[in-house]
Design a protein around this motif. Structure first.
Motif, PDB file in Angstrom:
ATOM      1  N   HIS A  37      -9.045 -27.033  28.588  1.00 37.48           N
ATOM      2  CA  HIS A  37     -10.197 -27.883  28.915  1.00 37.48           C
ATOM      3  C   HIS A  37     -11.480 -27.082  28.761  1.00 37.48           C
ATOM      4  N   PRO A  38     -12.577 -27.764  28.418  1.00 37.97           N
ATOM      5  CA  PRO A  38     -13.860 -27.058  28.357  1.00 37.97           C
ATOM      6  C   PRO A  38     -14.328 -26.743  29.777  1.00 37.97           C
ATOM      7  N   PRO A  39     -15.218 -25.783  29.941  1.00 40.64           N
ATOM      8  CA  PRO A  39     -15.680 -25.403  31.287  1.00 40.64           C
ATOM      9  C   PRO A  39     -16.255 -26.572  32.092  1.00 40.64           C
ATOM     10  N   THR A  40     -16.844 -27.552  31.415  1.00 42.00           N
ATOM     11  CA  THR A  40     -17.421 -28.687  32.141  1.00 42.00           C
ATOM     12  C   THR A  40     -16.422 -29.824  32.330  1.00 42.00           C
ATOM     13  N   GLY A  41     -15.253 -29.718  31.727  1.00 43.94           N
ATOM     14  CA  GLY A  41     -14.251 -30.775  31.827  1.00 43.94           C
ATOM     15  C   GLY A  41     -13.355 -30.606  33.046  1.00 43.94           C
ATOM     16  N   PHE A  42     -12.716 -31.694  33.413  1.00 43.77           N
ATOM     17  CA  PHE A  42     -11.790 -31.658  34.548  1.00 43.77           C
ATOM     18  C   PHE A  42     -10.542 -30.881  34.126  1.00 43.77           C
ATOM     19  N   PRO A  43     -10.135 -29.874  34.897  1.00 44.96           N
ATOM     20  CA  PRO A  43      -8.970 -29.057  34.531  1.00 44.96           C
ATOM     21  C   PRO A  43      -7.641 -29.760  34.865  1.00 44.96           C
ATOM     22  N   TRP A  44      -7.287 -30.729  34.034  1.00 44.01           N
ATOM     23  CA  TRP A  44      -6.111 -31.549  34.303  1.00 44.01           C
ATOM     24  C   TRP A  44      -4.824 -30.748  34.376  1.00 44.01           C
ATOM     25  N   ALA A  45      -4.685 -29.727  33.552  1.00 49.51           N
ATOM     26  CA  ALA A  45      -3.443 -28.943  33.572  1.00 49.51           C
ATOM     27  C   ALA A  45      -3.255 -28.243  34.912  1.00 49.51           C
ATOM     28  N   THR A  46      -4.284 -27.582  35.401  1.00 46.91           N
ATOM     29  CA  THR A  46      -4.175 -26.895  36.684  1.00 46.91           C
ATOM     30  C   THR A  46      -4.003 -27.888  37.820  1.00 46.91           C
ATOM     31  N   PHE A  47      -4.738 -28.993  37.763  1.00 43.30           N
ATOM     32  CA  PHE A  47      -4.588 -30.044  38.764  1.00 43.30           C
ATOM     33  C   PHE A  47      -3.139 -30.547  38.779  1.00 43.30           C
ATOM     34  N   GLY A  48      -2.604 -30.855  37.612  1.00 38.87           N
ATOM     35  CA  GLY A  48      -1.227 -31.351  37.515  1.00 38.87           C
ATOM     36  C   GLY A  48      -0.209 -30.341  38.010  1.00 38.87           C
ATOM     37  N   VAL A  49      -0.405 -29.089  37.634  1.00 32.60           N
ATOM     38  CA  VAL A  49       0.493 -28.022  38.084  1.00 32.60           C
ATOM     39  C   VAL A  49       0.501 -27.941  39.602  1.00 32.60           C
ATOM     40  N   ASN A  50      -0.669 -27.958  40.214  1.00 31.52           N
ATOM     41  CA  ASN A  50      -0.743 -27.822  41.668  1.00 31.52           C
ATOM     42  C   ASN A  50      -0.173 -29.031  42.397  1.00 31.52           C
ATOM     43  N   VAL A  51      -0.398 -30.227  41.870  1.00 36.76           N
ATOM     44  CA  VAL A  51       0.140 -31.428  42.515  1.00 36.76           C
ATOM     45  C   VAL A  51       1.651 -31.500  42.323  1.00 36.76           C
ATOM     46  N   VAL A  52       2.126 -31.301  41.107  1.00 40.60           N
ATOM     47  CA  VAL A  52       3.579 -31.326  40.855  1.00 40.60           C
ATOM     48  C   VAL A  52       4.270 -30.201  41.622  1.00 40.60           C
ATOM     49  N   GLY A  53       3.688 -29.006  41.609  1.00 41.63           N
ATOM     50  CA  GLY A  53       4.269 -27.887  42.355  1.00 41.63           C
ATOM     51  C   GLY A  53       4.340 -28.168  43.845  1.00 41.63           C
ATOM     52  N   SER A  54       3.312 -28.793  44.391  1.00 35.50           N
ATOM     53  CA  SER A  54       3.311 -29.139  45.817  1.00 35.50           C
ATOM     54  C   SER A  54       4.383 -30.184  46.121  1.00 35.50           C
ATOM     55  N   PHE A  55       4.540 -31.159  45.233  1.00 40.45           N
ATOM     56  CA  PHE A  55       5.599 -32.160  45.396  1.00 40.45           C
ATOM     57  C   PHE A  55       6.962 -31.467  45.418  1.00 40.45           C
ATOM     58  N   LEU A  56       7.169 -30.556  44.477  1.00 41.89           N
ATOM     59  CA  LEU A  56       8.452 -29.846  44.404  1.00 41.89           C
ATOM     60  C   LEU A  56       8.685 -28.947  45.614  1.00 41.89           C
ATOM     61  N   ILE A  57       7.629 -28.383  46.166  1.00 43.40           N
ATOM     62  CA  ILE A  57       7.768 -27.597  47.399  1.00 43.40           C
ATOM     63  C   ILE A  57       8.228 -28.504  48.530  1.00 43.40           C
ATOM     64  N   GLY A  58       7.660 -29.706  48.620  1.00 42.79           N
ATOM     65  CA  GLY A  58       8.102 -30.665  49.631  1.00 42.79           C
ATOM     66  C   GLY A  58       9.564 -31.040  49.448  1.00 42.79           C
ATOM     67  N   VAL A  59       9.966 -31.289  48.211  1.00 44.54           N
ATOM     68  CA  VAL A  59      11.373 -31.610  47.914  1.00 44.54           C
ATOM     69  C   VAL A  59      12.266 -30.444  48.315  1.00 44.54           C
TER      70      VAL A  59
ATOM     71  N   ARG B 182      15.471 -19.825  49.087  1.00 43.82           N
ATOM     72  CA  ARG B 182      14.091 -20.216  49.400  1.00 43.82           C
ATOM     73  C   ARG B 182      13.084 -19.191  48.877  1.00 43.82           C
ATOM     74  N   PRO B 183      13.321 -17.895  49.080  1.00 44.27           N
ATOM     75  CA  PRO B 183      12.356 -16.939  48.506  1.00 44.27           C
ATOM     76  C   PRO B 183      12.260 -17.039  46.981  1.00 44.27           C
ATOM     77  N   PHE B 184      13.399 -17.251  46.301  1.00 45.46           N
ATOM     78  CA  PHE B 184      13.377 -17.349  44.840  1.00 45.46           C
ATOM     79  C   PHE B 184      12.655 -18.616  44.388  1.00 45.46           C
ATOM     80  N   LEU B 185      13.102 -19.769  44.881  1.00 53.30           N
ATOM     81  CA  LEU B 185      12.540 -21.034  44.414  1.00 53.30           C
ATOM     82  C   LEU B 185      11.181 -21.348  45.042  1.00 53.30           C
ATOM     83  N   GLY B 186      11.080 -21.212  46.352  1.00 50.38           N
ATOM     84  CA  GLY B 186       9.843 -21.597  47.040  1.00 50.38           C
ATOM     85  C   GLY B 186       8.708 -20.625  46.843  1.00 50.38           C
ATOM     86  N   VAL B 187       8.961 -19.382  47.201  1.00 49.54           N
ATOM     87  CA  VAL B 187       7.895 -18.373  47.116  1.00 49.54           C
ATOM     88  C   VAL B 187       7.716 -17.899  45.679  1.00 49.54           C
TER      89      VAL B 187
END
Length: 159
Positions: A55-77, A92-97
């Motif tokens: 993404h350009p510096p002024t654009g919304f960083p969709w990849a990082t946003f998606g990574v953090n949201v999907v990663g958080s969902f997977l942490i909950g799972v 848990r240390p391997f997968l979670g942390v």
């Protein structure tokens, strides 16, 4: 007056849960090793997604946003699964942390916001900061809730 035995402190471990206490018995080098190995895998996956969706510096960083949201969902799972079906002390240390900790990224989140501000896009930066915070929290809650319900349903069906 006798004091209860002291346990090593791990902020991710609930010492009231016997399965969580078992994690503390694992050798520290083994725990660090699986965290490092998982972190490499998670970071490589994140870097690959960010390279695939720049993404350009002024654009919304969709990849990082998606990574953090999907990663958080997977942490909950993961937390729901490990609560319902305790696993070995290194899972848990391997997968979670490791894997999910390396996959999600607070540092890139902060850098993306700083770059947007520096490039003259404060609205994008603030929207990104707020959306990531809210999205990640809701995703972790949803991952835990959905996985918990599915696990409860499968346990009920198995009876």
């Amino acid at each position: 007056m006798t004091r209860p035995p002291e346990f090593p402190v791990d902020p991710d471990v609930d010492l009231h849960v016997p399965a969580d206490r078992g994690e503390l018995a694992a050798h520290p080098a083994a725990v660090l090793g699986v965290i490092a190995a998982g972190g490499v895998l998670g970071a490589l996956a994140r870097a690959g997604l960010q390279a695939a969706f720049p993404h350009p510096p002024t654009g919304f960083p969709w990849a990082t946003f998606g990574v953090n949201v999907v990663g958080s969902f997977l942490i909950g799972v993961l937390m729901a699964v490990l609560t319902a079906r305790p696993a070995g002390p290194l899972v848990r240390p391997f997968l979670g942390v490791g894997v999910l900790g390396g996959f999600t990224t607070f540092s890139t989140y902060a850098v993306d916001a700083q770059r947007a501000l520096a490039a003259g896009a404060p609205g994008t930066a603030l929207a990104y900061l707020a959306a990531t915070l809210v999205g990640a929290l809701l995703a972790a809650w949803a991952g835990d809730a959905v996985a918990g319900r599915l696990l409860a349903r499968s346990a009920g069906a198995a009876r």
